[in-house]
Scaffold this active site. Structure first.
Site, PDB file in Angstrom:
ATOM      1  N   CYS A 401       0.824  -1.211   0.000  1.00 16.52           N
ATOM      2  CA  CYS A 401       0.000   0.000   0.000  1.00 16.52           C
ATOM      3  C   CYS A 401       0.858   1.260   0.000  1.00 16.52           C
ATOM      4  O   CYS A 401       0.628   2.204   0.758  1.00 16.52           O
ATOM      5  CB  CYS A 401      -0.938   0.024   1.209  1.00 16.52           C
ATOM      6  SG  CYS A 401      -2.293   1.224   1.008  1.00 16.52           S
ATOM      7  N   LYS A 404       3.012   3.199   3.360  1.00 17.45           N
ATOM      8  CA  LYS A 404       2.465   4.366   4.050  1.00 17.45           C
ATOM      9  C   LYS A 404       3.048   4.553   5.441  1.00 17.45           C
ATOM     10  O   LYS A 404       3.398   3.600   6.126  1.00 17.45           O
ATOM     11  CB  LYS A 404       0.941   4.231   4.180  1.00 17.45           C
ATOM     12  CG  LYS A 404       0.170   4.536   2.909  1.00 17.45           C
ATOM     13  CD  LYS A 404      -1.329   4.513   3.185  1.00 17.45           C
ATOM     14  CE  LYS A 404      -2.117   4.930   1.957  1.00 17.45           C
ATOM     15  NZ  LYS A 404      -3.576   4.925   2.232  1.00 17.45           N
ATOM     16  N   ASP A 460       5.277  17.576  -9.977  1.00 14.14           N
ATOM     17  CA  ASP A 460       6.733  17.649  -9.825  1.00 14.14           C
ATOM     18  C   ASP A 460       7.146  16.772  -8.658  1.00 14.14           C
ATOM     19  O   ASP A 460       6.394  16.611  -7.693  1.00 14.14           O
ATOM     20  CB  ASP A 460       7.177  19.091  -9.554  1.00 14.14           C
ATOM     21  CG  ASP A 460       8.282  19.531 -10.499  1.00 14.14           C
ATOM     22  OD1 ASP A 460       9.209  18.730 -10.718  1.00 14.14           O
ATOM     23  OD2 ASP A 460       8.226  20.663 -11.006  1.00 14.14           O
TER      24      ASP A 460
END
Length: 749
Positions: A401, A404, A460
């Site tokens: 995932c 995180k 960016d």
């Protein structure tokens, strides 16, 4: 320069102040790091003055650079985060230091090594008119004013304080200024030089008389004015300058923090250099007073405290017993007299000779050489590693995932940020700019696009260019928003993906809090909100920003809008790439990096508005591909060429010096190859400036085409708005005048 740590950070050490003790401690930590401990230095200056060389600098024996320690370079060597900022407070309950203009900084352990300042508050007019001897930067600024006044004619100077510092300054100022200055030394006590033997006192008093320094003892200053001082006896002593050299006091925020202090506000510490009431706070140098072993506030003791400080910090983090430190009772004082001689003072010893000056000079230069000749790092000292358990955890990290950050950590960060920046989110929801706020998070952001407006979107990513996560957050945000400004759009909202190294929960929380705090500061200034995002663990700190902006479709600026014959304007100087490449190799001066940071923190928002108002057609921001690469992106769609005046290219301080030494960013070669051959630029000076065209920029300026007749007004407006080095660097040309880029270096006319 240190790379990412092998051992995850388990605790934070915050060094407050760049005094002698901390400077030496940084050097030691660079040679033998503390695994698992993230170290940060907060200093109000990038260059720390060495007090031992101050009188010699006044007399002209040492240059400004010779008497200063480059803290940025030292921190880069040690792998320590450097934060340039003024400390305003200490919250012992939160274990946090308050630094002007940024969020509070929390740490497991805090060490204080801040300089004292003369206590001016009790004398009316002293704070307004007197030049304090400490902090040293204020004295040096005042000394420049004194020298300028003496160069224009005679001037008069009063020095208040007849200790060794006041006497030494009087002699060195007198030697430097000669008969152009009349110097008076005022001392509250009955005799000068308390703490020194009678022979030393007699020798220096005789020398003051020979140098025609007027001495008044038993004189208390009751008031300072622009014209001089009024004494407690009621008489007035006129002077152009008043220099305050009395016993220093600690910064007021120390006592206000609740720490146990002496009557003068100095931190009371144990023999282990820990605050007597908060053992996780260490204190060294002038700001510390060891219980039962009070000593004069002298650089001698600050220097000698460095090793026991580092020893005890290592022991603290390793869970081992700390050692006591007992400062020496006697030490040799060497007082420079400004003429290549010095007075030696220790117990009964007294003498003045060139030998003593040579001894002092050798000691001082040897001390400073430690910070110039930084050694090759040794293997880490064997120790119980505070990050050992974390290291094992890091090897077993699940990267599912998106790797995180823990939800509890992220929740605490967002709660802290909502308290400080929640008003912006609430206002966006209230006005309908956002359909939901971060107070009620959802799976994605949603917002209206007003009728008649175009949605402009850019993304960016960049790894940390600087070690300070808050500063990096600011720079990365301005860098990302520049794509919107270059198209004439106003920022609306941003999605952030923050990457932080795996560490202890409290370290991760602090990193993420500082990083996003920097993002939110710049978004607030730009009128945008953070609409959501993602957090992840990685090898280094990094930040990806998706920026949304709104623009009038009829006023959109495009790269392809450049027209032949238009002037090319550049709003910021070049050189961030080569400067930070030099910084990584410990070959950049702190003032160069300071100037580069200031340039990167200058938003392109106002510049974009000014360019639009002056008829700009094509526009782009100058970033990773360098000026040449981004200019070619403007030329190729329009089938144009361009002429560049290399002499007109604005450069950041130190950039050309670094290029001359063969330094370059790792992207420079690729940028040069992508740009292809550029005609012209054959001599050496031109070749150096030619390299600026390929230097990759971070948060660089805007490059735009402006009609020739509007150039003067546009440049005037840009410079008035803070873009001091905005310049006309060339013009667009039709293919018949030459294809691609032509660079020239016009000679003097």
């Amino acid at each position: 320069m240190k790379t990412a740590p092998d051992t995850p950070y388990g605790q934070d050490l915050l060094l407050v102040g760049g005094g002698h003790s901390h400077a030496l401690a940084l050097r030691m930590l660079g040679m033998w790091p503390m695994p698992g401990v993230r170290v940060t230095l907060v200093s109000d200056v990038s260059y720390a003055p060495y007090s031992g060389m101050l009188p010699g600098h006044v007399a002209g024996f040492y240059s400004w650079e010779e008497m200063h320690i480059d803290l940025r370079r030292l921190c880069a060597f040690a792998g320590v985060t450097f934060v340039l900022g003024q400390v305003e407070g200490l919250d012992v309950g939160e274990r946090a230091v308050h630094v002007a203009g940024r969020p509070p900084m929390r740490a497991s352990v805090i060490s204080l090594n801040v300089g004292g300042t003369p206590n001016l508050s009790g004398v009316p007019g002293a704070e307004a008119w007197a030049i304090p001897a400490k902090p040293v930067p204020e004295l040096l600024e005042g000394w420049e004013r004194i020298q300028a006044a003496a160069a224009g004619g005679e001037c008069s100077i009063i020095l208040v304080g007849g200790g060794a510092g006041g006497v030494e300054l009087a002699l060195n100022m007198g030697h430097a200024l000669g008969r152009r200055a009349a110097i008076t030394l005022l001392h509250e006590g009955a005799r000068l030089l308390p703490g020194h033997n009678e022979r030393v006192r007699s020798l220096l008093c005789r020398l003051l008389q020979e140098r025609e320094v007027a001495v008044r003892t038993g004189t208390q200053v009751a008031e300072v004015t622009a014209e001089g001082v009024r004494t407690a006896a009621g008489d007035f002593v006129a002077a152009d300058f008043v220099v305050w050299v009395t016993q220093a006091a600690a910064p007021s925020w120390i006592a206000e923090s609740g720490l146990a202090t002496t009557p003068d506000g100095f931190v009371r510490v144990t023999s282990k250099l820990q605050a007597i009431d908060h053992p996780w706070i260490f204190s060294v140098g002038d700001v510390a007073t060891i219980e039962g072993e009070a000593r004069p506030k002298s650089g001698v003791f600050a220097v000698r405290m460095a090793r026991p400080l580092v020893t005890n910090l290592r022991a603290w983090f390793a869970g081992q017993p700390l050692r006591s430190y007992h400062p020496q009772r006697q030490f040799l004082s060497l007082i420079g007299t400004g003429d290549g001689r010095a007075v030696a003072s220790r117990r009964w010893l007294a003498g003045r000779s060139a030998f003593f000056w040579k001894l002092k000079d050798r000691i001082d230069r040897r001390f400073m050489s430690q910070f110039e000749d930084l050694p090759v790092m040794s293997e880490e000292e064997p120790a119980t590693e505070p990050g050992a358990d974390l290291e094992a955890s890091a090897r077993m990290r699940c990267l599912g995932c998106g790797a995180k950050v823990a939800g509890t950590t992220l929740a605490r960060v967002m709660n802290r940020l909502r308290e400080e920046h929640g008003a912006a989110w609430q206002e966006a929801v209230r006005t309908g700019a956002m359909l939901m706020g971060l107070d009620k998070p959802d799976d994605a952001a949603a917002f209206f696009v007003p009728p008649g407006r175009a949605l402009v979107q850019t993304v960016d990513y960049m790894p940390a260019l600087v070690s300070d996560p808050y500063l990096f957050g600011r720079i990365a945000t301005l860098h990302s928003l520049s794509d919107l400004f270059a198209m004439g759009a106003e920022p609306h909202s941003v999605l952030a993906a923050a990457l932080v190294p795996f560490a202890a929960e409290e370290v991760t929380e602090e990193t993420l809090y500082q990083l996003l705090g920097g993002v939110l500061r710049e978004l607030g200034a730009a009128g945008a909100v953070l609409a959501g995002g993602h957090s992840a663990e990685g090898a280094v700190v990094g930040l990806a920003l998706t920026c949304n902006g709104l623009a009038d479709p009829s006023r959109l600026l495009r790269k392809s809008g450049l027209r032949a014959g238009e002037a090319l304007l550049l709003t910021k100087p070049l050189g961030t790439g080569v400067l930070f490449a030099a910084h990584m190799r410990l070959k950049a001066k702190a003032r160069w990096i300071d100037a580069a940071v200031d340039s990167m923190l200058l938003s392109n928002r106002s510049a974009a508005s000014i360019l639009l108002d002056h008829g700009a057609t094509g526009c782009t921001d100058v970033t990773g591909f360098g000026l040449a690469g981004h200019l070619l992106e403007m030329l190729r769609p329009a089938g144009l060429g361009a002429e560049i005046d290399l002499a007109a290219l604005p450069a950041l301080p130190g950039a050309l010096d670094c290029i001359r030494r063969g330094l370059a960013s790792s992207l420079t070669a690729a940028n040069r190859s992508a740009a292809g051959a550029i005609a012209g630029a054959k001599d050496i000076g031109a070749q150096e400036r030619l390299e600026l065209l390929f230097d990759p920029q971070t948060s660089g300026g805007l490059l735009a085409g402006v009609p020739e007749e509007r150039v003067a007004g546009c440049l005037e407006a840009l410079r008035a708005a803070g873009y001091a080095q905005a310049a006309r660097i060339g013009r667009g040309t039709v293919p018949s005048e030459g294809s691609g880029l032509r660079a020239s270096m016009p000679g003097p006319t």
